[in-house]
Design an enzyme around this catalytic site. Structure first.
Site, PDB file in Angstrom:
ATOM      1  N   GLY A 239       0.824  -1.200   0.000  1.00  0.00           N
ATOM      2  CA  GLY A 239       0.000   0.000   0.000  1.00  0.00           C
ATOM      3  C   GLY A 239       0.861   1.254   0.000  1.00  0.00           C
ATOM      4  O   GLY A 239       2.008   1.238  -0.459  1.00  0.00           O
ATOM      5  N   SER A 240       0.316   2.321   0.521  1.00  0.00           N
ATOM      6  CA  SER A 240       1.015   3.602   0.518  1.00  0.00           C
ATOM      7  C   SER A 240       2.075   3.656   1.606  1.00  0.00           C
ATOM      8  O   SER A 240       2.054   2.888   2.578  1.00  0.00           O
ATOM      9  CB  SER A 240       0.007   4.737   0.739  1.00  0.00           C
ATOM     10  OG  SER A 240      -0.520   4.667   2.057  1.00  0.00           O
ATOM     11  N   GLU A 261       5.634  -3.459   1.153  1.00  0.00           N
ATOM     12  CA  GLU A 261       5.785  -3.024  -0.237  1.00  0.00           C
ATOM     13  C   GLU A 261       4.988  -1.741  -0.395  1.00  0.00           C
ATOM     14  O   GLU A 261       3.768  -1.763  -0.542  1.00  0.00           O
ATOM     15  CB  GLU A 261       5.271  -4.105  -1.200  1.00  0.00           C
ATOM     16  CG  GLU A 261       5.988  -5.444  -1.086  1.00  0.00           C
ATOM     17  CD  GLU A 261       7.426  -5.405  -1.555  1.00  0.00           C
ATOM     18  OE1 GLU A 261       7.851  -4.372  -2.117  1.00  0.00           O
ATOM     19  OE2 GLU A 261       8.134  -6.397  -1.356  1.00  0.00           O
TER      20      GLU A 261
END
Length: 507
Positions: A239-240, A261
């Site tokens: 995600g962010s 990630e």
């Protein structure tokens, strides 16, 4: 643009072929829409706090059984999953397109990636190797052992709604770990389809424990409960960067393990000796593929000043040929953005470019009949003034920031001068430039390519990045070690008891 009809009708037929009951799609209040036309696809029930707790307890029970199954036997289940994916590739790829909006070719490619990681994991199931280590003590043998870790929590994002799950699940299963999957609330239907295919594989396998792989549907609260539960020793979250800043300390506080990630701000450097046609095609795919909604999307390109104008002209011509439209259409290269929030973020970023004195080519909204709630845009080239530093933020949209540079050292410094460190590439036919770019003083990313773009990794290499990208690694190489616990074991087969480091302790 040709609109290929109501997505909800297309969805029903696709899910039926995948074995997912359409009757279960209207039992809740989590509304799922298609970015293709904005139409409602389903209303799903959210997993409650009790549901999450029960799923974790069930995974712990499944772990007690699964860790005792020999790894090659565990690999057989993954082989059967790969066969299910082969049999249903067309329909699962179409479902990916319907739910997240990527073009059908990319949807099919994502399922092929799932098949590939299953093949990788099947081979891995016979190669979970430890080391024999030389002992300094006579009559002693020292070795490294790898054992299953426990339940793995997988939190995935909308843009790769099935591939990221497969990277984690295929490796986790052969390593002896159950999986609890919390997909993005924007793409839960693909998760239900994958769960059905996994259950088909389990039925053919015969003796898989119940609840070996589970799906939890919901929003942030569901993921947060999974992240904070000490019974889940590993959280793999995609995600962010902002999400990672919350996940990492929460998992670390309970001494858990995380594979993160996160965001990318990926750059291509085009050197004077580059094959310009190759560079332009790779840059265009990296920047506009998946409507710029990949973590490996090309966000920045640094063009040597001697070829800057030629490259800009070539990129402008390439962008003019890009067809935006319904991703189910074989001629479409760019589908919709996932939602209006992404469109708004893109327009704010382009406004900032103009305010800073840059020029913008493209970036306009495309109006499509019968798709008023969808967000189609033309990809944008942002021509940046030489005085500006490299853009620091990742905007999840098809914006390519274009810069000129004078020396390769300058380009490398500007590539590295961002918080993110996922992917970078150089186009050059000068071996010295290529070697410098991939050296210890070159690009500081986890993925660094020469004469291919930033996007489109193969499953054989460990995937992940440095700095604010999180430092995690998934998929190939030795990423499997993240799903297991390491044990160093020394066996004394002598009748003496020598101590290490020559220490004497006589009683």
């Amino acid at each position: 643009m040709t609109y290929h009809g109501n997505t909800s009708e297309d969805l029903r037929a696709t899910l039926d072929r995948l074995g997912v009951s359409a009757e279960s799609l209207n039992d809740g209040d989590l509304v799922v829409t298609s970015p293709i036309d904005g139409h409602e696809l389903a209303r799903l029930p959210r997993s409650s706090e009790k549901d999450v707790d029960a799923a974790i307890a069930n995974a712990v029970t499944a772990f007690d059984h699964w860790r005792q199954v020999p790894p090659p036997r565990r690999g057989e289940l993954v082989r059967l999953l790969g066969n299910e994916l082969r049999a249903h590739k067309e329909d699962l790829g179409r479902l990916v397109t319907l739910e997240c909006g990527k073009i059908l070719q990319e949807g099919l490619g994502e399922v092929q990636e799932m098949i590939d990681i299953c093949d990788f994991a099947v081979g891995l199931s016979r190669q979970l190797y430890g080391l024999n280590i030389a002992s300094e003590r006579p009559g002693h043998r020292m070795q490294e052992l790898w054992h299953p870790l426990g339940p793995v929590g997988v939190i995935s994002a909308f843009n790769f709604p099935v591939a990221v799950w497969s990277w984690n699940t295929a490796l986790a299963l052969v390593c002896g770990d159950p999986v609890i999957w919390k997909p993005s609330e924007k793409s839960p239907l693909t998760a239900l389809a994958c769960q059905q295919l996994l259950e088909n594989a389990c039925a053919g396998f015969g003796d898989a424990p119940e609840h070996l792989v589970q799906v939890l549907i919901g929003e942030e609260a569901v993921g947060s409960q999974l992240v904070n539960d000490g019974r889940v020793p590993l959280i793999s979250a995609t995600g962010s960067t902002a999400m990672g800043r919350e996940v990492a300390p929460a998992v670390a506080a309970r001494f858990g393990r995380s594979i993160l990630e996160l965001g990318g701000n990926n750059a291509i450097v085009v050197a004077p000796s580059a094959d310009l046609d190759l560079a332009v095609r790779a840059t265009a795919f990296g920047a506009v593929g998946t409507a710029g909604q990949r973590c490996t999307s090309t966000r920045r390109v640094f063009l040597h000043q001697s070829i800057h104008q030629r490259a800009v002209d070539a990129l402008t011509a390439a962008y003019a040929r890009v067809r935006v439209g319904d991703p189910r259409d074989a001629e479409t290269l760019v589908g919709p953005l996932i939602d209006s929030a992404s469109l708004d973020a893109m327009q704010r970023a382009l406004t900032a470019v103009r305010d800073a004195g840059g020029d913008v080519i493209g970036g306009d909204r495309v109006e499509v009949a019968d798709c008023e709630d969808a967000c189609y845009v033309t990809p944008a080239l942002a021509l940046m003034p030489a005085s500006l530093t490299s853009v620091q933020e990742e905007t999840f949209a098809p914006i390519l920031y274009v810069y000129a540079y004078e020396t390769l050292e300058e380009a490398i410094n500007r590539q590295n001068d961002v918080p993110q460190g996922l992917s970078a590439a150089i186009f050059t036919t000068d071996i010295r430039e290529a070697e410098l770019f991939t050296s210890a003083v070159g690009a500081d990313c986890g993925i660094v390519n020469v004469n291919i773009g930033t996007s489109g990794a193969e499953v054989g290499g460990a995937f992940g990045g440095e700095k604010a990208t999180g430092g995690g690694r998934e998929s190939g190489s030795d990423a499997w070690k993240g799903y297991m616990r390491r044990m160093t074991s020394t066996v004394n087969y002598s009748r003496e008891l020598p101590l290490a480091q020559g220490i004497r302790f006589d009683i």
